[in-house]
Design an enzyme around this catalytic site. Structure first.
Site, PDB file in Angstrom:
ATOM      1  N   ASP A  53       0.883  -1.166   0.000  1.00  0.00           N
ATOM      2  CA  ASP A  53       0.000   0.000   0.000  1.00  0.00           C
ATOM      3  C   ASP A  53       0.917   1.210   0.000  1.00  0.00           C
ATOM      4  OD1 ASP A  53      -1.583   2.193   0.738  1.00  0.00           O
ATOM      5  OD2 ASP A  53      -2.929   0.961   1.949  1.00  0.00           O
ATOM      6  N   ASN A  80       2.704   2.950 -10.553  1.00  0.00           N
ATOM      7  CA  ASN A  80       1.451   3.002 -11.304  1.00  0.00           C
ATOM      8  C   ASN A  80       0.249   3.284 -10.409  1.00  0.00           C
ATOM      9  OD1 ASN A  80      -0.576   2.023 -13.450  1.00  0.00           O
ATOM     10  ND2 ASN A  80      -0.871   0.545 -11.773  1.00  0.00           N
ATOM     11  N   SER A 131       2.417   8.844 -15.280  1.00  0.00           N
ATOM     12  CA  SER A 131       1.839  10.175 -15.132  1.00  0.00           C
ATOM     13  C   SER A 131       0.508  10.136 -15.873  1.00  0.00           C
ATOM     14  CB  SER A 131       2.828  11.203 -15.707  1.00  0.00           C
ATOM     15  OG  SER A 131       2.265  12.476 -15.739  1.00  0.00           O
ATOM     16  N   TYR A 145      -6.305  16.037  -9.071  1.00  0.00           N
ATOM     17  CA  TYR A 145      -5.641  14.990  -9.857  1.00  0.00           C
ATOM     18  C   TYR A 145      -4.559  15.602 -10.737  1.00  0.00           C
ATOM     19  CZ  TYR A 145      -4.979  11.137 -13.149  1.00  0.00           C
ATOM     20  OH  TYR A 145      -4.436  10.143 -13.927  1.00  0.00           O
ATOM     21  N   LYS A 149      -0.477  14.955 -10.838  1.00  0.00           N
ATOM     22  CA  LYS A 149       0.276  14.463 -11.999  1.00  0.00           C
ATOM     23  C   LYS A 149       1.286  15.505 -12.501  1.00  0.00           C
ATOM     24  CE  LYS A 149      -1.489  10.299 -12.301  1.00  0.00           C
ATOM     25  NZ  LYS A 149      -0.689   9.107 -11.968  1.00  0.00           N
TER      26      LYS A 149
HETATM   27  N1  NAP Z   1      -7.467   5.122 -16.810  1.00  0.00           N
HETATM   28  C1  NAP Z   1      -7.082   6.273 -17.287  1.00  0.00           C
HETATM   29  O1  NAP Z   1      -7.789   6.907 -18.087  1.00  0.00           O
HETATM   30  C2  NAP Z   1      -5.734   6.840 -16.925  1.00  0.00           C
HETATM   31  C3  NAP Z   1      -5.219   7.871 -17.715  1.00  0.00           C
HETATM   32  C4  NAP Z   1      -3.987   8.423 -17.398  1.00  0.00           C
HETATM   33  C5  NAP Z   1      -3.273   7.936 -16.303  1.00  0.00           C
HETATM   34  N2  NAP Z   1      -3.808   6.938 -15.548  1.00  0.00           N
HETATM   35  C6  NAP Z   1      -3.025   6.475 -14.401  1.00  0.00           C
HETATM   36  O2  NAP Z   1      -2.814   5.098 -14.487  1.00  0.00           O
HETATM   37  C7  NAP Z   1      -2.589   4.553 -13.189  1.00  0.00           C
HETATM   38  C8  NAP Z   1      -3.405   3.273 -13.026  1.00  0.00           C
HETATM   39  O3  NAP Z   1      -4.778   3.572 -13.126  1.00  0.00           O
HETATM   40  P1  NAP Z   1      -5.803   2.617 -13.901  1.00  0.00           P
HETATM   41  O4  NAP Z   1      -6.393   3.410 -15.006  1.00  0.00           O
HETATM   42  O5  NAP Z   1      -5.175   1.313 -14.210  1.00  0.00           O
HETATM   43  O6  NAP Z   1      -6.955   2.487 -12.793  1.00  0.00           O
HETATM   44  P2  NAP Z   1      -7.449   1.241 -11.919  1.00  0.00           P
HETATM   45  O7  NAP Z   1      -7.779   0.091 -12.810  1.00  0.00           O
HETATM   46  O8  NAP Z   1      -8.521   1.753 -11.071  1.00  0.00           O
HETATM   47  O9  NAP Z   1      -6.152   0.865 -11.057  1.00  0.00           O
HETATM   48  C9  NAP Z   1      -5.658   1.708 -10.052  1.00  0.00           C
HETATM   49  C10 NAP Z   1      -4.712   0.904  -9.209  1.00  0.00           C
HETATM   50  O10 NAP Z   1      -4.115   1.739  -8.194  1.00  0.00           O
HETATM   51  C11 NAP Z   1      -4.212   1.036  -6.977  1.00  0.00           C
HETATM   52  N3  NAP Z   1      -4.150   1.884  -5.779  1.00  0.00           N
HETATM   53  C12 NAP Z   1      -4.945   2.909  -5.410  1.00  0.00           C
HETATM   54  N4  NAP Z   1      -4.566   3.386  -4.216  1.00  0.00           N
HETATM   55  C13 NAP Z   1      -3.501   2.651  -3.822  1.00  0.00           C
HETATM   56  C14 NAP Z   1      -2.652   2.634  -2.682  1.00  0.00           C
HETATM   57  N5  NAP Z   1      -2.826   3.468  -1.663  1.00  0.00           N
HETATM   58  N6  NAP Z   1      -1.626   1.727  -2.635  1.00  0.00           N
HETATM   59  C15 NAP Z   1      -1.433   0.842  -3.627  1.00  0.00           C
HETATM   60  N7  NAP Z   1      -2.229   0.784  -4.722  1.00  0.00           N
HETATM   61  C16 NAP Z   1      -3.237   1.681  -4.800  1.00  0.00           C
HETATM   62  C17 NAP Z   1      -5.527   0.296  -7.054  1.00  0.00           C
HETATM   63  O11 NAP Z   1      -5.542  -0.709  -6.069  1.00  0.00           O
HETATM   64  P3  NAP Z   1      -6.886  -1.299  -5.379  1.00  0.00           P
HETATM   65  O12 NAP Z   1      -7.288  -2.436  -6.268  1.00  0.00           O
HETATM   66  O13 NAP Z   1      -6.418  -1.745  -4.046  1.00  0.00           O
HETATM   67  O14 NAP Z   1      -7.900  -0.187  -5.346  1.00  0.00           O
HETATM   68  C18 NAP Z   1      -5.428  -0.233  -8.473  1.00  0.00           C
HETATM   69  O15 NAP Z   1      -4.604  -1.372  -8.541  1.00  0.00           O
HETATM   70  C19 NAP Z   1      -2.945   5.666 -12.207  1.00  0.00           C
HETATM   71  O16 NAP Z   1      -1.755   6.282 -11.731  1.00  0.00           O
HETATM   72  C20 NAP Z   1      -3.720   6.650 -13.059  1.00  0.00           C
HETATM   73  O17 NAP Z   1      -3.619   7.972 -12.593  1.00  0.00           O
HETATM   74  C21 NAP Z   1      -5.007   6.370 -15.831  1.00  0.00           C
END
Ligand code: NAP
Length: 270
Positions: A53, A80, A131, A145, A149
């Site tokens: 975490d 990530n 990012s 957010y 970033k």
């Molecule tokens: N999806 C998009 O459109 C997008 C676009 C640009 C950037 N991003 C970035 O991509 C990254 C991954 O996001 P995603 O899109 O794959 O979303 P996601 O499927 O919701 O995954 C987010 C991940 O972060 C984990 N997390 C949250 N808080 C945490 C903590 N305190 N310690 C450890 N893990 C934690 C979650 O774990 P739990 O399962 O425990 O909740 C989950 O595994 C993020 O940094 C996000 O900002 C996403």
């Protein structure tokens, strides 16, 4: 054989990246907050599932140690884990503001400090911070957010030079919209109900954001491929945009003045 440690591997981009690297023959330390719920990654050869975490420093230290113990060394750290606070800034509670930074920014910083002694001892290592194109452009109702970033961008760009002296590479991957659970588990809504003067605007922006998210989202596997490219690229490149929408936005920013670009974004949310 190379090893990557991934934070937030329970879902979305982190999960797709764990799978992709394992398929390419890498060892993977797939870290997550609730490993007891994992049913897939822990069945894959070369994948070690460990609890981490990013808000709990001792879990980061332990995951790094267990990864080194199991695979001998770690070559790449992928920061990530992250989520987005969404809504009117004035409605954000102090605890919500703090947590956005605690997870997205301080969590990344903690993991970087935890891995650096190992990378320096090896005289090699790569840090890849996830990012967002939202680390270089900003949309309304996502101020916290974006702030997190943009902080990751500045942090990483400075470290790029500093850690270059230690033979450690630093890179950022900047996805556009990705079809993950980001608008589900990873969206914290700020309650603006007590602030009626924002209501119409907030409703219109929310609808626009969700429509655009659904229309433009890339598959997480595509981002995993970009992360793989970054991990294997020793050529000193820092930024990796990922997704057509991210490329479109940065193109739109490059060909306009700042005022024109901000007018373009404002018109999109009018
Ligand atoms: N999806 C998009 O459109 C997008 C676009 C640009 C950037 N991003 C970035 O991509 C990254 C991954 O996001 P995603 O899109 O794959 O979303 P996601 O499927 O919701 O995954 C987010 C991940 O972060 C984990 N997390 C949250 N808080 C945490 C903590 N305190 N310690 C450890 N893990 C934690 C979650 O774990 P739990 O399962 O425990 O909740 C989950 O595994 C993020 O940094 C996000 O900002 C996403």
């Amino acid at each position: 054989m190379n090893t990557i440690l991934i934070t937030g591997a329970s879902s979305g981009i982190g999960r797709a990246t764990a799978r992709h690297f394992a398929q390419q023959g890498w060892n993977v330390v797939a870290t997550m907050r609730a490993p007891e719920r994992e049913t897939e990654l822990n069945t894959l050869e070369r994948v070690l599932v460990v609890r981490l975490d990013v808000e709990q420093p001792e879990t980061i230290e332990r995951a790094v140690s267990l990864g080194i113990e199991r695979f001998g060394r770690i070559d790449v750290l992928l920061n990530n884990a992250g989520y987005a606070a969404f809504g009117v800034f004035e409605a954000a509670e102090p605890a919500q503001i703090k947590r956005q930074f605690d997870v997205n920014v301080f969590g990344t910083m903690r993991a970087v400090q935890a891995i650096l002694p190992h990378f320096r001892a090896n005289g090699a290592g790569t840090i890849i911070n996830v990012s967002s194109v939202g680390g270089r452009v900003a949309f309304p109702l996502l101020s916290l957010y974006h702030a997190s970033k943009w902080a990751i961008e500045g942090f990483s760009e400075s470290l790029y030079y500093e850690l270059g002296t230690q033979k450690i590479q630093v890179k950022v991957v900047e996805p556009g919209n990705v079809s993950t659970d980001f608008t589900g588990r990873s969206l914290e809504l700020l309650s603006g109900e007590s602030l009626p003067s924002y209501r119409d605007y907030a409703e219109a922006v929310t609808k626009k954001q969700l429509d655009s998210f659904q229309a433009n989202a890339s598959a997480p596997e595509r981002i995993a491929e970009t992360i793989y490219e970054a991990a294997n690229d020793a050529g000193g490149r820092f930024r990796y945009l990922a997704g057509d929408d991210a490329a479109f936005l940065m193109g739109a920013r490059a060909e306009r003045t700042e005022e024109e670009f901000m007018g373009f974004i404002a018109a999109n949310f009018r």
